[in-house]
Design an enzyme around this catalytic site. Structure first.
Site: not given
Ligand code: 5GP
Ligand code: MG
Length: 183
Positions: A46, A102, A105, A174
């Site tokens: 991403g 990208d 979250d 993507r």
């Molecule tokens: P985290 O580990 O911070 O929860 O999330 C990071 C990863 O989760 C991002 O690199 C992405 O791959 C995925 N992710 C989190 N939120 C989203 C979203 O709203 N849409 C998509 N497609 N991927 C997300």
């Molecule tokens: Mg990711």
């Protein structure tokens, strides 16, 4: 599909953030006094879209590398713990690293990458980068664990599942040039 952040806004914000990143590194003594580059470390898959646009707007010295982290299948969000599945190719001992992804979250992905770079051979701690900064295209507020934040953020968004500009849904979307909410 509802467009949340359009192409023009994304490009403008990447320009602003590139300026902030340039300013940050231009102030560092090591950057002024050595010829060392900043290692821009993209998180696959991403992060590579944002990274490609970002590095073309930076004026600082850079080299590029990538790391791959296991992602959530489909839309699942919690419970899974990310792991490193492809290592960077460069030796990152004493390197100045800018991690580019990208979206932030829960922060688990960036946390996992950071920890892996800091303690790759834990408990042998001789191999350490000299500095780590983080940049993300998008940030969802309030959900991050361990107070994880990114140093540079292009756009804050609400807590919705978004696609486009690197972000996928089951591998699709993507390549959209904007960020949209799947409905
Ligand atoms: P985290 O580990 O911070 O929860 O999330 C990071 C990863 O989760 C991002 O690199 C992405 O791959 C995925 N992710 C989190 N939120 C989203 C979203 O709203 N849409 C998509 N497609 N991927 C997300
Ligand atoms: Mg990711």
């Amino acid at each position: 599909m509802r467009i949340l952040v359009d192409k023009k806004h994304i490009q403008n914000r990447i320009g602003d953030v590139a300026w902030e990143i340039d300013r940050h590194y231009n102030k560092q003594d090591w950057y002024k006094n050595t010829k060392e580059p900043v290692i821009v470390l993209g998180v696959l898959s991403g992060g590579m879209f944002f990274m490609a646009d970002l590095v073309r707007q930076l004026s600082i010295r850079t080299e590029m590398d990538f790391i791959r982290v296991s992602t959530y299948p489909g839309k699942a969000t919690t419970a899974q713990k990310p792991r490193i599945i492809v290592e960077p190719t460069k030796l990152l001992h004493n390197a100045h690293i800018l991690i580019v992804d990208d979206i932030l979250d829960t922060g688990k992905t960036l946390g996992c990458v950071k920890e892996h770079l800091l303690y790759p051979h834990f408990p042998i701690v001789q191999f350490r980068p000299a500095s780590i900064q983080t940049a993300v295209l998008l940030c969802k507020p309030g959900k991050a664990v361990n107070n994880m934040t990114a140093d540079f953020v292009c756009c804050g968004i609400e807590d919705e599942w978004v696609v486009g500009y690197g972000l996928d849904y089951n591998g699709r979307y993507r390549n959209l040039p904007y960020v949209a909410v799947l409905e």
